[in-house]
Write a protein that holds these residues in place. Structure first.
Motif, PDB file in Angstrom:
ATOM      1  N   PHE A   1      25.718 -43.502  48.531  1.00 54.98           N
ATOM      2  CA  PHE A   1      26.882 -44.182  47.976  1.00 54.98           C
ATOM      3  C   PHE A   1      26.880 -45.659  48.346  1.00 54.98           C
ATOM      4  N   SER A   2      26.501 -45.977  49.563  1.00 57.29           N
ATOM      5  CA  SER A   2      26.505 -47.381  49.994  1.00 57.29           C
ATOM      6  C   SER A   2      25.482 -48.217  49.228  1.00 57.29           C
ATOM      7  N   GLN A   3      24.490 -47.588  48.613  1.00 59.62           N
ATOM      8  CA  GLN A   3      23.471 -48.301  47.844  1.00 59.62           C
ATOM      9  C   GLN A   3      23.892 -48.568  46.394  1.00 59.62           C
ATOM     10  N   GLN A   4      25.007 -48.006  45.976  1.00 59.96           N
ATOM     11  CA  GLN A   4      25.453 -48.187  44.583  1.00 59.96           C
ATOM     12  C   GLN A   4      25.999 -49.600  44.377  1.00 59.96           C
ATOM     13  N   GLU A   5      26.079 -50.004  43.119  1.00 62.06           N
ATOM     14  CA  GLU A   5      26.646 -51.313  42.786  1.00 62.06           C
ATOM     15  C   GLU A   5      28.119 -51.341  43.177  1.00 62.06           C
ATOM     16  N   ASN A   6      28.609 -52.503  43.514  1.00 64.72           N
ATOM     17  CA  ASN A   6      30.009 -52.654  43.925  1.00 64.72           C
ATOM     18  C   ASN A   6      30.979 -52.200  42.839  1.00 64.72           C
ATOM     19  N   LYS A   7      30.617 -52.414  41.585  1.00 63.08           N
ATOM     20  CA  LYS A   7      31.485 -51.989  40.491  1.00 63.08           C
ATOM     21  C   LYS A   7      31.683 -50.471  40.524  1.00 63.08           C
ATOM     22  N   TYR A   8      30.606 -49.733  40.702  1.00 57.41           N
ATOM     23  CA  TYR A   8      30.698 -48.271  40.755  1.00 57.41           C
ATOM     24  C   TYR A   8      31.530 -47.835  41.962  1.00 57.41           C
ATOM     25  N   LYS A   9      31.255 -48.416  43.111  1.00 61.22           N
ATOM     26  CA  LYS A   9      31.995 -48.048  44.324  1.00 61.22           C
ATOM     27  C   LYS A   9      33.485 -48.330  44.153  1.00 61.22           C
ATOM     28  N   SER A  10      33.808 -49.445  43.523  1.00 61.99           N
ATOM     29  CA  SER A  10      35.222 -49.777  43.302  1.00 61.99           C
ATOM     30  C   SER A  10      35.888 -48.788  42.356  1.00 61.99           C
ATOM     31  N   GLU A  11      35.174 -48.351  41.332  1.00 63.95           N
ATOM     32  CA  GLU A  11      35.729 -47.364  40.396  1.00 63.95           C
ATOM     33  C   GLU A  11      36.005 -46.033  41.094  1.00 63.95           C
TER      34      GLU A  11
END
Length: 126
Positions: free
Chosen positions: A107-117
């Motif tokens: 999860f920490s490797q995902q793009e910030n946009k995805y993490k924010s969603e």
């Protein structure tokens, strides 16, 4: 936390299968799959999961709610407890969205946009 190690805590049989696949396909990181000895219910329908390995994102929304008040993040055997809690809270008119987090490392490797969603920090997170 051990550097360069993927830790997986799947919450049901579907996630276990997905995490196993990710561990086998990883050619540059060792993996740990932490399993429970409890008899856990199936939380995701494997027929609906054939298109994507949702565990590959590290975290995803398991139970969606429109206009949710709270987000509960859980992994492993606690995922079932989070789903049960969301059902009990919905009876009290509290809308809960449940996020499954089988791998914090992925999860920490995902793009910030995805993490924010997924996390939607504008709401309460537990």
């Amino acid at each position: 936390m051990i550097p360069n190690l993927n830790v997986f805590r799947p919450g049901d049989a579907v996630e276990t299968s997905e995490c196993w696949e990710l561990a086998l396909l990883s050619d540059n990181k060792p993996s740990v799959i932490a399993l429970s000895r409890q008899n856990l219910p199936l939380l995701r329908n494997s027929e609906n999961s054939k298109e994507k390995n949702l565990s590959s994102y590290g975290g995803y929304v398991l139970k969606k709610k429109e206009n949710f008040d709270v987000t509960i993040i859980a992994s492993g055997s606690e995922l079932n407890l989070a789903v049960q809690t969301s059902q009990e809270l919905s009876e009290k008119k509290i809308n809960v969205r449940v996020v499954s987090m089988p791998s914090m490392e992925l999860f920490s490797q995902q793009e910030n946009k995805y993490k924010s969603e997924i996390l939607d920090k504008s709401r309460n997170i537990f």
